[in-house]
Design a protein around this motif. Sequence first.
Motif, PDB file in Angstrom:
ATOM      1  N   ASP A   8       1.075  -1.310  -0.206  1.00 13.88           N
ATOM      2  CA  ASP A   8      -0.429  -0.257   0.104  1.00 13.88           C
ATOM      3  C   ASP A   8       0.397   1.352  -0.097  1.00 13.88           C
ATOM      4  N   LYS A  33       0.988   5.725  -3.948  1.00 16.96           N
ATOM      5  CA  LYS A  33       1.474   5.048  -3.178  1.00 16.96           C
ATOM      6  C   LYS A  33       2.659   5.424  -2.436  1.00 16.96           C
ATOM      7  N   LYS A  77       0.084   7.001  12.042  1.00 14.50           N
ATOM      8  CA  LYS A  77      -0.598   6.999  10.225  1.00 14.50           C
ATOM      9  C   LYS A  77      -1.119   5.701   9.935  1.00 14.50           C
ATOM     10  N   LEU A  78      -0.446   5.046  10.532  1.00 11.62           N
ATOM     11  CA  LEU A  78      -1.406   3.225   9.922  1.00 11.62           C
ATOM     12  C   LEU A  78      -2.147   2.831  10.739  1.00 11.62           C
ATOM     13  N   GLU A  79      -1.268   2.745  12.695  1.00 13.23           N
ATOM     14  CA  GLU A  79      -1.950   3.194  13.046  1.00 13.23           C
ATOM     15  C   GLU A  79      -3.703   3.939  13.555  1.00 13.23           C
ATOM     16  N   ASN A  80      -3.821   4.835  13.081  1.00 11.06           N
ATOM     17  CA  ASN A  80      -5.341   5.530  12.686  1.00 11.06           C
ATOM     18  C   ASN A  80      -5.973   5.343  11.799  1.00 11.06           C
ATOM     19  N   GLU A  81      -5.120   4.762  10.282  1.00 10.86           N
ATOM     20  CA  GLU A  81      -5.864   4.349   9.547  1.00 10.86           C
ATOM     21  C   GLU A  81      -7.760   2.749   9.886  1.00 10.86           C
ATOM     22  N   PRO A  82      -8.301   3.088   9.378  1.00  8.63           N
ATOM     23  CA  PRO A  82      -9.483   1.972   9.125  1.00  8.63           C
ATOM     24  C   PRO A  82      -9.022   0.917   8.742  1.00  8.63           C
TER      25      PRO A  82
END
Length: 82
Positions: A8, A33, A77-82
Amino acid sequence: RNDFEEFDLIIGMDEENMLNLTSMAWTDATEAKLHKMTDFCTRYPYDAVPDPYYGGEQGFELVLDLLEDACEGLIEKLENEP
């Protein structure tokens, strides 16, 4: 080319990396990406990770600080993405 299909995020360190990566992206979706590592920095206002070999010991310390900052920002960022 497989990396664009499998991952991604494709992350470059500097303008030269980004130009090379952009030339490999064949659609707007694959180009979306692409990110510079410094896009994820929260404390350091750099737009690229400099080559540490030209800055002596301080150059390596700066690169380490930038990458630690960017990694923290990327994880957030990755922790807060759905």
